[in-house]
Scaffold this motif. Structure first.
Motif, PDB file in Angstrom:
ATOM      1  N   LYS A 268       1.154  -1.787  -9.726  1.00  7.49           N
ATOM      2  CA  LYS A 268       2.583  -1.288 -10.140  1.00  7.49           C
ATOM      3  C   LYS A 268       4.001  -2.463  -9.897  1.00  7.49           C
ATOM      4  O   LYS A 268       4.184  -3.043 -11.356  1.00  7.49           O
ATOM      5  CB  LYS A 268       3.275  -1.223  -8.501  1.00  7.49           C
ATOM      6  CG  LYS A 268       3.203  -0.110  -8.428  1.00  7.49           C
ATOM      7  CD  LYS A 268       4.269   0.289  -6.989  1.00  7.49           C
ATOM      8  CE  LYS A 268       3.870   1.444  -6.687  1.00  7.49           C
ATOM      9  NZ  LYS A 268       4.663   2.271  -5.365  1.00  7.49           N
TER      10      LYS A 268
ATOM     11  N   ASN B 227      -4.316   5.416   2.680  1.00  3.62           N
ATOM     12  CA  ASN B 227      -3.175   6.847   3.358  1.00  3.62           C
ATOM     13  C   ASN B 227      -5.313   6.942   3.675  1.00  3.62           C
ATOM     14  O   ASN B 227      -6.111   6.357   4.116  1.00  3.62           O
ATOM     15  CB  ASN B 227      -3.814   7.637   2.003  1.00  3.62           C
ATOM     16  CG  ASN B 227      -2.354   6.914   0.775  1.00  3.62           C
ATOM     17  OD1 ASN B 227      -1.973   6.557   1.041  1.00  3.62           O
ATOM     18  ND2 ASN B 227      -3.155   6.654   0.067  1.00  3.62           N
TER      19      ASN B 227
ATOM     20  N   SER C  91       7.979  -6.803  -1.614  1.00  2.00           N
ATOM     21  CA  SER C  91       7.838  -6.166  -2.384  1.00  2.00           C
ATOM     22  C   SER C  91       8.986  -6.730  -3.404  1.00  2.00           C
ATOM     23  O   SER C  91       9.901  -6.088  -3.795  1.00  2.00           O
ATOM     24  CB  SER C  91       8.793  -4.765  -2.294  1.00  2.00           C
ATOM     25  OG  SER C  91       8.381  -3.847  -3.020  1.00  2.00           O
TER      26      SER C  91
ATOM     27  N   ARG D  98       8.381   1.996   5.616  1.00  2.00           N
ATOM     28  CA  ARG D  98       8.433   3.315   6.060  1.00  2.00           C
ATOM     29  C   ARG D  98       7.914   3.459   7.653  1.00  2.00           C
ATOM     30  O   ARG D  98       7.223   2.744   8.443  1.00  2.00           O
ATOM     31  CB  ARG D  98       6.850   4.084   5.676  1.00  2.00           C
ATOM     32  CG  ARG D  98       6.755   3.949   3.888  1.00  2.00           C
ATOM     33  CD  ARG D  98       5.782   4.416   3.436  1.00  2.00           C
ATOM     34  NE  ARG D  98       5.116   5.798   3.738  1.00  2.00           N
ATOM     35  CZ  ARG D  98       5.153   6.555   2.883  1.00  2.00           C
ATOM     36  NH1 ARG D  98       5.794   7.124   2.617  1.00  2.00           N
ATOM     37  NH2 ARG D  98       5.856   7.881   4.220  1.00  2.00           N
TER      38      ARG D  98
ATOM     39  N   ARG E 110      10.788   0.535  -7.103  1.00  2.00           N
ATOM     40  CA  ARG E 110       9.827   0.508  -5.552  1.00  2.00           C
ATOM     41  C   ARG E 110      11.565   0.557  -4.578  1.00  2.00           C
ATOM     42  O   ARG E 110      12.060  -0.494  -4.044  1.00  2.00           O
ATOM     43  CB  ARG E 110       9.592  -0.639  -4.919  1.00  2.00           C
ATOM     44  CG  ARG E 110       8.266  -0.267  -3.570  1.00  2.00           C
ATOM     45  CD  ARG E 110       7.436   1.101  -3.844  1.00  2.00           C
ATOM     46  NE  ARG E 110       7.134   1.119  -2.625  1.00  2.00           N
ATOM     47  CZ  ARG E 110       7.117   2.460  -1.850  1.00  2.00           C
ATOM     48  NH1 ARG E 110       8.001   2.902  -2.016  1.00  2.00           N
ATOM     49  NH2 ARG E 110       5.905   2.883  -0.703  1.00  2.00           N
TER      50      ARG E 110
ATOM     51  N   LEU F 245      10.787   1.906   1.711  1.00  2.00           N
ATOM     52  CA  LEU F 245      10.550   1.011   2.291  1.00  2.00           C
ATOM     53  C   LEU F 245      11.514   0.471   3.497  1.00  2.00           C
ATOM     54  O   LEU F 245      12.615   0.289   2.487  1.00  2.00           O
ATOM     55  CB  LEU F 245       9.647  -0.395   1.235  1.00  2.00           C
ATOM     56  CG  LEU F 245       9.133  -0.481   1.048  1.00  2.00           C
ATOM     57  CD1 LEU F 245       8.038  -0.996  -0.068  1.00  2.00           C
ATOM     58  CD2 LEU F 245       7.473   0.258   2.083  1.00  2.00           C
TER      59      LEU F 245
ATOM     60  N   PRO G 202       0.868   4.773   1.334  1.00  2.00           N
ATOM     61  CA  PRO G 202       2.261   6.201   0.322  1.00  2.00           C
ATOM     62  C   PRO G 202       1.914   7.243   0.743  1.00  2.00           C
ATOM     63  O   PRO G 202       3.180   8.245   0.049  1.00  2.00           O
ATOM     64  CB  PRO G 202       1.746   5.966  -1.052  1.00  2.00           C
ATOM     65  CG  PRO G 202       0.962   4.071  -0.840  1.00  2.00           C
ATOM     66  CD  PRO G 202      -0.205   4.335   0.400  1.00  2.00           C
ATOM     67  N   HIS G 203       0.405   7.815   0.853  1.00  2.00           N
ATOM     68  CA  HIS G 203       0.236   8.894   0.619  1.00  2.00           C
ATOM     69  C   HIS G 203       0.870  10.209   2.059  1.00  2.00           C
ATOM     70  O   HIS G 203       0.061  10.688   2.032  1.00  2.00           O
ATOM     71  CB  HIS G 203      -1.093  10.070   0.152  1.00  2.00           C
ATOM     72  CG  HIS G 203      -0.739   9.022  -0.994  1.00  2.00           C
ATOM     73  ND1 HIS G 203      -1.873   9.261  -1.648  1.00  2.00           N
ATOM     74  CD2 HIS G 203       0.248   9.112  -2.044  1.00  2.00           C
ATOM     75  CE1 HIS G 203      -1.630   8.607  -3.155  1.00  2.00           C
ATOM     76  NE2 HIS G 203      -0.870   8.958  -3.347  1.00  2.00           N
TER      77      HIS G 203
ATOM     78  N   PRO H 189      -2.010  13.761  -1.395  1.00  2.00           N
ATOM     79  CA  PRO H 189      -0.848  13.336  -0.636  1.00  2.00           C
ATOM     80  C   PRO H 189      -0.786  14.252  -0.197  1.00  2.00           C
ATOM     81  O   PRO H 189      -0.673  15.531  -0.143  1.00  2.00           O
ATOM     82  CB  PRO H 189       0.277  13.253  -2.250  1.00  2.00           C
ATOM     83  CG  PRO H 189      -1.061  12.719  -3.622  1.00  2.00           C
ATOM     84  CD  PRO H 189      -1.885  13.265  -2.871  1.00  2.00           C
TER      85      PRO H 189
ATOM     86  N   SER I 272      10.737   9.494   3.441  1.00  2.73           N
ATOM     87  CA  SER I 272       9.698   9.334   1.640  1.00  2.73           C
ATOM     88  C   SER I 272       9.501   8.105   1.384  1.00  2.73           C
ATOM     89  O   SER I 272       8.739   7.744   2.303  1.00  2.73           O
ATOM     90  CB  SER I 272      11.333   9.294   1.384  1.00  2.73           C
ATOM     91  OG  SER I 272      12.380   8.428   2.261  1.00  2.73           O
ATOM     92  N   THR I 273       9.988   7.456   0.628  1.00  5.83           N
ATOM     93  CA  THR I 273       8.502   6.629  -0.348  1.00  5.83           C
ATOM     94  C   THR I 273       9.454   5.391   0.031  1.00  5.83           C
ATOM     95  O   THR I 273       9.623   4.362  -0.706  1.00  5.83           O
ATOM     96  CB  THR I 273       8.250   6.860  -2.087  1.00  5.83           C
ATOM     97  OG1 THR I 273       9.644   7.444  -2.300  1.00  5.83           O
ATOM     98  CG2 THR I 273       7.353   7.931  -2.115  1.00  5.83           C
TER      99      THR I 273
ATOM    100  N   GLU J  35       0.239  -1.201   0.571  1.00  8.92           N
ATOM    101  CA  GLU J  35       1.108  -0.732  -1.436  1.00  8.92           C
ATOM    102  C   GLU J  35      -0.241  -1.190  -1.910  1.00  8.92           C
ATOM    103  O   GLU J  35      -0.622  -2.319  -2.108  1.00  8.92           O
ATOM    104  CB  GLU J  35       2.254  -1.556  -1.080  1.00  8.92           C
ATOM    105  CG  GLU J  35       2.984  -1.415  -2.101  1.00  8.92           C
ATOM    106  CD  GLU J  35       3.479   0.095  -2.330  1.00  8.92           C
ATOM    107  OE1 GLU J  35       4.279   0.487  -3.281  1.00  8.92           O
ATOM    108  OE2 GLU J  35       3.803   0.761  -1.128  1.00  8.92           O
TER     109      GLU J  35
END
Length: 583
Positions: free
Chosen positions: A479, A379, A511, A435, A518, A433, A424-425, A384, A430-431, A474
């Motif tokens: 996670k 980030n 992922s 991005r 995710r 993938l 991610p921030h 965020p 959006s979140t 990521e």
């Protein structure tokens, strides 16, 4: 008597490669004919690759005419001077440098000394290695689909949409299944030798074939871990599914209660979450469930074997193909021992202490040989980004601060590549993938101060000479560990980062988490695939830094620059080694 230049240009570019030249493009090529006469094929191929169209050189003239007649969108084959001139000039520039490099290499092998030797070295240094580096956005990665009947990959030409139809979700998992299964079946352990007997090799049984079988016999299944009912897990393939029995009752009749006993299951290296594809050996029970005895990830395959199976015609990685001699490019890669890539993650530009350490970092590299590229991963702010209309000024000011900092180091800002990958921030998407890149609104001043700065998607890809590098930001360790349905081996011999790397590469996907955990754009899931294995995989994470080699792939995490002692990684492509450093 040699044919006129216009006839030669028409024969090669139009009849052979199917390109229609506009008047200005035709006149330009005729003016430069003496310089490009021997490079017309390379120019046509480079143009088609730049436009995202596969070269048609393998087609006959009759076939090519029919294909073009059936095409409804031929805009990418209408060539004007504005789109053609940069490609021609780039090829001529590189061709001159490569010729001097090759000549210098020939002189280096001869018995020369003094001024001739120095000229040879100068010729080798004149090659701009940056010409052999391409940064590829995830949304431009070509899509290939495996067809089990033909046993080959075919290109999917349909335009991908962010809001894909529901059928794309099913195709997502089906494509992953087919990709991994064909890789498994090519493994020697799964190929039946001549006059084979039972037990000489492994055989995968489709789940539907278990119906009607007697219980008590061991079977080997391949499928995806799913949960179709609360509290129950299933294994699913293309045709059917079966409930998985983890409890002790199947393996210990004296057990009074059906307690879960994952420790009784023999597990390989990896993190087993929902939506991961696994090889499961076990017993088909009388309750029509499958009691798992051994659970493992799909067997990996070396990169060279994957490429050998389908040749060099399938461009899985994306980006234009190199038109120069491969052996010469490999030699350039080995000789450029000073080329390096600096990898920094969690660059919090809103924190003064981070900017102070970046200044020290730039001061150090400006006094030595500048790196080929700085890879900065988000980030880029410490908290965020909130989409309420107030954070945009703070975010833009953060990048302006970096631009002003770079202005103090003109050698770096004007010569080095700066690759920015969002975290991610970071805004704006959006979140889900992959991005998209950070919007230009926030980075205008930085791009003005550093002309070689590029803002890419997350993930993105880098092609350097013969090496393929995948960059992904990521927090995967936490996670993946949090969503495991089967605890990994905790004997202490295999660190958690080795479990993560094995999972990502064995699954051939960045992922391998449930879509509910995710989310992924269904039509762009192929951009997250890792097939064949890249040479380098950068998994930027808040977890501790590490560097692991797995099946010939170098996997590294630079760690969090802002949260640790300002650590980062330096990768040397010539030696394929990485070194952890700190400011």
């Amino acid at each position: 008597m040699a044919p006129p230049a216009s006839q030669v240009i028409f024969r090669i570019l139009t009849k052979k490669h199917g390109l229609t030249l506009k008047t200005d493009a035709s006149k330009y090529l005729e003016e430069r004919y003496l310089d490009i006469a021997t490079h017309l094929d390379a120019i046509a191929q480079a143009y088609l690759q730049h436009q995202g169209t596969r070269p048609a050189a393998h087609m006959s003239s009759r076939t090519l005419t029919l294909v073009l007649a059936l095409c409804t969108d031929n805009d990418n084959r209408m060539v004007d001077r504005a789109s053609l001139e940069p490609i021609v000039e780039s090829l001529l520039k590189r061709g001159t440098a490569v010729q001097s490099y090759a000549a210098a290499g020939s002189l280096a092998n001869m018995d020369i000394d003094g001024e001739e030797e120095e000229n040879a070295r100068a010729g080798r240094r004149r090659v701009d290695v940056a010409d052999y580096m391409r940064v590829i956005d995830a949304f431009t990665v070509p899509k290939w689909r495996y067809r089990s009947v033909e046993k080959t990959f075919v290109s999917v030409e349909d335009k991908a949409h962010l809001l894909a139809p529901a059928a794309a979700r099913n195709a997502l998992f089906r494509d992953r299944f087919d990709l991994i299964r064909q890789r498994i079946l090519r493994n020697d352990a799964f190929r039946a030798p001549g006059f084979a007997q039972e037990g000489d090799y492994f055989e995968i049984t489709p789940i539907k074939n278990l119906h009607g079988r007697k219980s008590g016999k061991k079977w080997l299944l391949f499928g995806m871990l799913t949960q179709m009912e609360e509290g129950k897990y299933h294994l699913e393939d293309l045709d059917d599914c079966i409930e998985i029995d983890w409890n002790s009752k199947a393996s210990d009749p004296l057990s009074p209660t059906p307690l879960f006993c994952y420790k009784r299951v023999e597990k390989g290296t990896g993190l087993f979450t929902l939506n991961t594809f696994v090889l499961a050996e076990g017993i088909y029970t009388e309750n029509k469930t499958f009691h798992v005895v051994t659970l493992g990830m799909p067997l990996p395959e070396p990169r060279e074997k994957s490429l050998t199976a389908f040749g060099s015609n399938v461009n899985f990685f994306g980006g234009p193909r190199e038109v120069d001699d491969l052996g010469l490019i490999q030699q350039i890669e080995l000789d450029m021992v000073d080329a390096s890539m600096v990898i920094v993650s969690d660059v919090w530009l809103d924190q003064p202490r981070v900017l102070m350490k970046l200044r020290e970092l730039f001061e150090g590299f400006s006094q030595t040989i500048p790196p080929l590229a700085f890879i900065f991963l988000g980030n880029f702010i410490s908290s965020p980004y909130i989409h309420d209309g107030t954070d945009h000024r703070k975010y833009k000011d953060s990048f302006n601060s970096l631009a002003d900092l770079l202005a103090d180091f003109p050698v770096l800002s004007q010569n080095c590549h700066f690759i920015f990958v969002p975290g991610p921030h970071d805004p704006w998407a959006s979140t889900i993938l992959p991005r998209p890149r950070i919007p230009d609104f926030f980075t205008a001043r930085l791009r003005a101060k550093a002309p070689k700065a590029v803002f890419m998607s997350n993930p993105c890809r880098i092609k350097y000479c013969t090496q393929e590098i995948v960059v992904f930001r990521e927090d995967l360790v936490n996670k993946m560990r949090r969503n495991c349905i089967v605890p990994p081996n905790d004997d202490g011999e295999v660190p958690i980062e080795k479990h993560l790397v094995a999972t990502v590469l064995d699954q051939a996907h960045l992922s391998p988490l449930p879509l509910s955990v995710r989310p992924v754009y269904w039509a762009h899931d192929h951009a997250l695939r890792l097939y064949p294995h890249p040479h380098v995989l950068i998994l930027a994470d808040r977890y501790d830094s590490y560097s692991i080699e797995y099946e010939g792939c170098i996997c590294l995490n630079p760690g969090s620059f802002a949260n640790t002692d300002f650590t980062f990684m330096v990768y040397q492509p010539a030696t394929r080694t990485c070194q952890e450093s700190k400011v």
